[in-house]
Motif scaffolding. Structure first.
Motif, PDB file in Angstrom:
ATOM      1  N   HIS A   1     -26.194 -19.459 -21.936  1.00 15.40           N
ATOM      2  CA  HIS A   1     -26.539 -20.841 -22.256  1.00 15.40           C
ATOM      3  C   HIS A   1     -26.494 -21.648 -20.968  1.00 15.40           C
ATOM      4  O   HIS A   1     -25.485 -21.625 -20.253  1.00 15.40           O
ATOM      5  CB  HIS A   1     -25.570 -21.449 -23.274  1.00 15.40           C
TER       6      HIS A   1
ATOM      7  N   VAL B   1     -27.267 -28.132 -24.202  1.00 14.62           N
ATOM      8  CA  VAL B   1     -27.786 -26.819 -23.816  1.00 14.62           C
ATOM      9  C   VAL B   1     -29.261 -26.969 -23.467  1.00 14.62           C
ATOM     10  O   VAL B   1     -30.080 -27.327 -24.315  1.00 14.62           O
ATOM     11  CB  VAL B   1     -27.598 -25.788 -24.943  1.00 14.62           C
TER      12      VAL B   1
ATOM     13  N   THR C   1     -31.659 -21.108 -23.197  1.00 11.04           N
ATOM     14  CA  THR C   1     -30.906 -19.926 -23.609  1.00 11.04           C
ATOM     15  C   THR C   1     -31.714 -18.678 -23.286  1.00 11.04           C
ATOM     16  O   THR C   1     -32.929 -18.648 -23.472  1.00 11.04           O
ATOM     17  CB  THR C   1     -30.615 -19.955 -25.123  1.00 11.04           C
TER      18      THR C   1
ATOM     19  N   SER D   1     -35.310 -19.160 -24.953  1.00 10.81           N
ATOM     20  CA  SER D   1     -35.722 -20.354 -25.675  1.00 10.81           C
ATOM     21  C   SER D   1     -37.066 -20.880 -25.197  1.00 10.81           C
ATOM     22  O   SER D   1     -37.618 -21.804 -25.792  1.00 10.81           O
ATOM     23  CB  SER D   1     -34.657 -21.447 -25.516  1.00 10.81           C
TER      24      SER D   1
END
Length: 239
Positions: free
Chosen positions: A59, A75, A78, A107
């Motif tokens: 993260h 965050v 990721t 992500s």
């Protein structure tokens, strides 16, 4: 903080019996230019009679400038990898050779399946280890590479220079891609390596806590053209 290995650290810190299963949590502060953010990494390794499973998840936390520029979440990204080594011949002369499959995702929407093999080298006491991987990359959601091959090396050296608790570990990945940069140029391959140095604080924290860090060295990586150096300081807690 991409591909890690915790097998050697578990053996060096807790003994050979811990080789079958180990987990740790790492917290880094990245001092790199335009970074200055915190990253957390959780890793798990477990061996069984059919091979082994490894995963980690990173993260990336937004720094002050990113929050000012509209990043709403703490965050800011990721990344994760999950890997499975298949070895049904652990009692044979080829016990150190395994079939390998992994998935790398983030992500940012890109995903890659990797298929291949790995070979495990180690000293008799398992304090020095090296694993070599050769894989075919199947890209999902991103452009296919002209050379869809990935080579990885993961290493660990325990009690470095005879200092009990000092561990040198890390990895190097070399892979084909079609990365595009802001100046319109593209890269056919990228390189990433993250050597780490950890010192176990011993009985003070019941051998669970390590102090150290890593240096991220990259070439044509994460949208950055050419060579980059990003030093990080960190703590690691092994469960």
């Amino acid at each position: 903080m991409f591909k890690k290995t915790i097998l050697a650290v578990a053996i060096a810190t807790f003994g050979f019996a811990q080789m079958a299963k180990a987990q740790n949590l790492q917290v880094f502060y990245d001092f790199g230019k335009d970074r200055q953010y915190i990253t957390t990494t959780f890793e798990m390794f477990k061996a069984d009679k059919f091979g082994d499973t490894f995963f980690f998840i990173d993260h990336y936390f937004a720094n002050g400038d990113q929050r000012k520029n509209g990043v709403a979440s703490a965050v800011n990204g990721t990344y994760f990898e999950i890997e499975r080594g298949l070895n049904f011949w652990q009692d044979s002369a080829l016990k150190d050779l395994s079939a390998h499959i992994e998935y790398d995702g983030s992500s940012w929407g890109a995903g890659i399946f990797c298929f291949g093999a790995k070979y495990f080298f180690h000293s008799q006491d398992y304090r020095n280890m090296l694993t070599l991987y050769l894989m075919y990359d199947l890209h999902i959601g991103v452009g296919k590479a002209d050379i869809p091959v990935k080579f990885s090396a993961v290493w660990s050296m325990g009690d470095l220079f005879g200092l009990k608790g000092l561990t040198f570990k890390g990895f190097m990945d070399v892979w084909g891609n079609n990365s595009a940069f802001a100046d319109g140029s593209t890269a056919k391959f990228s390189v990433l390596t993250e050597p780490q140095l950890w010192m176990n604080l011993g009985k003070l924290f019941d051998y669970h806590l390590d102090l150290g860090g890593e240096v991220e060295l990259s070439y044509n990586f994460a949208g950055n053209k050419g060579f980059m150096v990003n030093p990080c300081a960190g703590l690691r807690w092994t469960f």
